[in-house]
Design a protein around this motif. Sequence first.
Motif, PDB file in Angstrom:
ATOM      1  N   ILE A   1       0.841  -1.200   0.000  1.00 43.50           N
ATOM      2  CA  ILE A   1       0.000   0.000   0.000  1.00 43.50           C
ATOM      3  C   ILE A   1       0.876   1.250   0.000  1.00 43.50           C
ATOM      4  N   ILE A   2       1.925   1.244   0.807  1.00 44.38           N
ATOM      5  CA  ILE A   2       2.808   2.412   0.923  1.00 44.38           C
ATOM      6  C   ILE A   2       3.562   2.669  -0.380  1.00 44.38           C
ATOM      7  N   ALA A   3       3.889   1.607  -1.109  1.00 43.69           N
ATOM      8  CA  ALA A   3       4.517   1.688  -2.435  1.00 43.69           C
ATOM      9  C   ALA A   3       5.856   2.419  -2.418  1.00 43.69           C
ATOM     10  N   PRO A   4       6.834   1.906  -1.656  1.00 40.98           N
ATOM     11  CA  PRO A   4       8.159   2.534  -1.678  1.00 40.98           C
ATOM     12  C   PRO A   4       8.904   2.205  -2.962  1.00 40.98           C
ATOM     13  N   ASP A   5       9.986   2.930  -3.188  1.00 38.01           N
ATOM     14  CA  ASP A   5      10.846   2.620  -4.325  1.00 38.01           C
ATOM     15  C   ASP A   5      11.711   1.395  -4.054  1.00 38.01           C
ATOM     16  N   MET A   6      11.963   1.124  -2.764  1.00 37.34           N
ATOM     17  CA  MET A   6      12.710  -0.075  -2.391  1.00 37.34           C
ATOM     18  C   MET A   6      12.474  -0.363  -0.916  1.00 37.34           C
ATOM     19  N   VAL A   7      12.543  -1.643  -0.558  1.00 35.27           N
ATOM     20  CA  VAL A   7      12.486  -2.080   0.836  1.00 35.27           C
ATOM     21  C   VAL A   7      13.890  -2.481   1.262  1.00 35.27           C
ATOM     22  N   LEU A   8      14.305  -2.019   2.452  1.00 32.84           N
ATOM     23  CA  LEU A   8      15.608  -2.351   3.016  1.00 32.84           C
ATOM     24  C   LEU A   8      15.395  -3.169   4.284  1.00 32.84           C
ATOM     25  N   ALA A   9      15.944  -4.381   4.325  1.00 38.57           N
ATOM     26  CA  ALA A   9      15.829  -5.247   5.500  1.00 38.57           C
ATOM     27  C   ALA A   9      17.226  -5.672   5.919  1.00 38.57           C
ATOM     28  N   SER A  10      17.489  -5.593   7.225  1.00 40.83           N
ATOM     29  CA  SER A  10      18.833  -5.862   7.730  1.00 40.83           C
ATOM     30  C   SER A  10      18.801  -6.918   8.824  1.00 40.83           C
ATOM     31  N   ASN A  11      19.892  -7.685   8.911  1.00 29.92           N
ATOM     32  CA  ASN A  11      20.118  -8.668   9.966  1.00 29.92           C
ATOM     33  C   ASN A  11      19.007  -9.718   9.996  1.00 29.92           C
ATOM     34  N   CYS A  12      18.828 -10.381   8.869  1.00 31.40           N
ATOM     35  CA  CYS A  12      17.777 -11.384   8.734  1.00 31.40           C
ATOM     36  C   CYS A  12      18.276 -12.755   9.193  1.00 31.40           C
ATOM     37  N   VAL A  13      17.365 -13.749   9.239  1.00 27.66           N
ATOM     38  CA  VAL A  13      17.705 -15.042   9.829  1.00 27.66           C
ATOM     39  C   VAL A  13      17.560 -16.183   8.820  1.00 27.66           C
ATOM     40  N   ASN A  14      16.329 -16.614   8.543  1.00 29.89           N
ATOM     41  CA  ASN A  14      16.109 -17.821   7.746  1.00 29.89           C
ATOM     42  C   ASN A  14      15.672 -17.430   6.333  1.00 29.89           C
ATOM     43  N   PRO A  15      16.556 -17.565   5.350  1.00 37.70           N
ATOM     44  CA  PRO A  15      16.235 -17.087   4.000  1.00 37.70           C
ATOM     45  C   PRO A  15      15.106 -17.853   3.336  1.00 37.70           C
ATOM     46  N   ALA A  16      14.887 -19.101   3.731  1.00 32.13           N
ATOM     47  CA  ALA A  16      13.834 -19.896   3.104  1.00 32.13           C
ATOM     48  C   ALA A  16      12.459 -19.310   3.394  1.00 32.13           C
ATOM     49  N   TYR A  17      12.220 -18.932   4.654  1.00 30.01           N
ATOM     50  CA  TYR A  17      10.938 -18.337   5.023  1.00 30.01           C
ATOM     51  C   TYR A  17      10.848 -16.889   4.546  1.00 30.01           C
ATOM     52  N   ILE A  18      11.954 -16.155   4.605  1.00 33.56           N
ATOM     53  CA  ILE A  18      11.948 -14.748   4.193  1.00 33.56           C
ATOM     54  C   ILE A  18      11.646 -14.625   2.706  1.00 33.56           C
ATOM     55  N   SER A  19      12.268 -15.466   1.890  1.00 34.58           N
ATOM     56  CA  SER A  19      12.029 -15.383   0.443  1.00 34.58           C
ATOM     57  C   SER A  19      10.582 -15.701   0.112  1.00 34.58           C
ATOM     58  N   GLY A  20       9.951 -16.572   0.908  1.00 28.32           N
ATOM     59  CA  GLY A  20       8.540 -16.849   0.693  1.00 28.32           C
ATOM     60  C   GLY A  20       7.654 -15.708   1.131  1.00 28.32           C
ATOM     61  N   ALA A  21       7.926 -15.156   2.321  1.00 31.24           N
ATOM     62  CA  ALA A  21       7.085 -14.086   2.857  1.00 31.24           C
ATOM     63  C   ALA A  21       7.167 -12.819   2.024  1.00 31.24           C
ATOM     64  N   MET A  22       8.330 -12.556   1.411  1.00 34.02           N
ATOM     65  CA  MET A  22       8.522 -11.310   0.670  1.00 34.02           C
ATOM     66  C   MET A  22       8.278 -11.469  -0.827  1.00 34.02           C
ATOM     67  N   ALA A  23       7.865 -12.655  -1.250  1.00 30.99           N
ATOM     68  CA  ALA A  23       7.669 -12.901  -2.680  1.00 30.99           C
ATOM     69  C   ALA A  23       6.507 -12.111  -3.259  1.00 30.99           C
ATOM     70  N   SER A  24       5.586 -11.657  -2.406  1.00 33.10           N
ATOM     71  CA  SER A  24       4.427 -10.917  -2.908  1.00 33.10           C
ATOM     72  C   SER A  24       4.684  -9.421  -3.043  1.00 33.10           C
ATOM     73  N   LEU A  25       5.834  -8.950  -2.586  1.00 34.18           N
ATOM     74  CA  LEU A  25       6.112  -7.512  -2.638  1.00 34.18           C
ATOM     75  C   LEU A  25       6.072  -6.991  -4.068  1.00 34.18           C
ATOM     76  N   ARG A  26       5.471  -5.822  -4.229  1.00 31.56           N
ATOM     77  CA  ARG A  26       5.427  -5.186  -5.544  1.00 31.56           C
ATOM     78  C   ARG A  26       6.474  -4.085  -5.667  1.00 31.56           C
ATOM     79  N   SER A  27       7.447  -4.079  -4.770  1.00 32.38           N
ATOM     80  CA  SER A  27       8.583  -3.157  -4.822  1.00 32.38           C
ATOM     81  C   SER A  27       9.872  -3.966  -4.806  1.00 32.38           C
ATOM     82  N   PRO A  28      10.950  -3.437  -5.380  1.00 34.10           N
ATOM     83  CA  PRO A  28      12.249  -4.103  -5.216  1.00 34.10           C
ATOM     84  C   PRO A  28      12.625  -4.154  -3.741  1.00 34.10           C
TER      85      PRO A  28
END
Length: 642
Positions: A394-421
Amino acid sequence: MISKSSLLTIVALIACLAYSSNAAERPATPMPTAWSWISATNSDSVEKAGSWQRDQFRYAHAAHLKSYQDGAELTIAFSGTAIGIRLAGQNTPEYSGQGAASQGRLVCSIDGTVAKTIYCTHTGREQILAHGLKPGDHILKIHHAAVNNQTGCRIDGFWTLPAATGSVTFQLTGERSQFLTDCRLIVVQGDKIIRSTIARNWISGTCSLLLPAGSNYQIAIQASGWQSVSSSAFDITANSETTLTLPFLKRTISTIPYHFRYPSINNQAIRTRGSTFRARFLGFTATIQTVRIKREIGNKTISRLLEFRELSDRADYYDREVEVIIPADTPVGIYDLEISIEGSGRTSVARSPRSVAIITNYTQNPRFVSWGHLDTSGQYQAEYLQRLCTMVDIIAPDMVLASNCVNPAYISGAMASLRSPYMVNFGNHQMPGHKHWYGADIQIVPLTPQINVLNYALPWFHGTEAASGLFNRYPDATYNIINGFEPNAPIEFLNQHKVRLIHDAHGLGSKAMIIAGTQTQRVGKTNSNSFRVIQFKDGTVESCTYNNHPTAPIPFARTQVMPLQVKQTVENDTYTATVTNELKMDFRDATIRFLVPADQTYRTSGGEITSTALSDDKSLLEIIVSIDIPQETVFSLNLSPN
């Protein structure tokens, strides 16, 4: 398989469960009739002897008790004819800070007689301990004992149960199984949801669940980043265990890179229509047939074939490189990139999911949404991240920045719906192997021809030579941005490369400040229950805090209903989006997305239609409406046929 109506009901209920104000204090609702829950952390009901610690490490779905002491005991007084136990999960098994795995056994006695022994390494998380007891009061004693001189147990709590209760058990494993910690099980009976809870023993893969005796049950299994599966119908018999065989979980296609170097999921090509980019992949000696980008809208596809020319001088062993042209009629959006090759025994399709972002124009004043240290290690945390991503769209940023993440398997699934880079990095809580999804620790992405975003996932004592080399590729940059693990980059480095923002999630000091001796704005993670909107204006950060506070982020608790949301309904061919913004913050140029039949043209009652995209089969139309959303407001927006 579960009916379409049941699946829709499941999705709706999961949303309600996730927002429940007390969901973190007990197993997920609903709870079957006549079941009564006793939390292991309830000191009024559970008497402890020996060493026990309360734990809810890294935002697990519920608090529990853990012990590593041989001989530690719990005593529970209860009334009823049956009782069951729920063991706790170890939601970040790769992170040593949580403690060792549960390797002990639990000797469970009722009124002084051993009823059951549970081996924590192997068993599922829910077990019936005793049934057929005489009506009235009883004493349950849990004795933790070593197995082969190894200890460890975790207990969520206990249920007093009606006599007509049984259980179901199965093994659950899948692709990239070393990352598969847990999942959500949703049990339906007809169109009614009976249970919805987090499950799975991460060591053995065993799932077990208590259920009322009955027939025609089905289980749907959800793990972010894996394809959802469901069981065949099964029955539950009182005081018996039903064993199922469930499908092997496959990864969702949107999370699987194959034979690609770049662009990639964390190193995207962000381009306008009609422009070019380079792609490097494993082409071997095969013939390149086609280059295509595609994305999904609903159950339909939008795709474009791309003209390309091979850069033969860039070939090296298996690697090939092409320069491609984006067609002028390409709709905006985040696309998968596919290159088909044929011959030489290598016929296949190289694929890079979510690696190409097509935009209308390059921004002069970029907007970012950021967060850090969310501790997304399993399904419950991934569901929080999914809700956060829903607000981001909804906010529609030009990019999302996420730092210090943990499990890439779950993160890649949860963020797959993002409509921003988006760009993520992994710091001191990482699970080894994240580079399979997200690539090297140091990467750079041109956000525009004048603004670059550097991903730096290491402590700065590793040096700046590699980072400087990446910045030096773009000497004409107006300024640069860093998505860092930590903020303490050398001052001369920040000044040399005109860094105007460094985002981080691990470091001391003020979380929103200009770094002394520089023009660099530090924007750091304050806590793991919030996010930020960072707005640039004329080359500097104009805002990055909430409600005029000097440092505060936007609050978003783990069990909170999304404070920014859009709900859509349709009546008489008019699509209504009800927008709710409970935050003390305006959102300019927010977006609302409609998927509508393509046999008509449409108008909007507010805002501006900024994008329309037609599915390849010309049956479905995606319409994006840009609109300003004032703070603390509820309003409706209609999309109607002309």
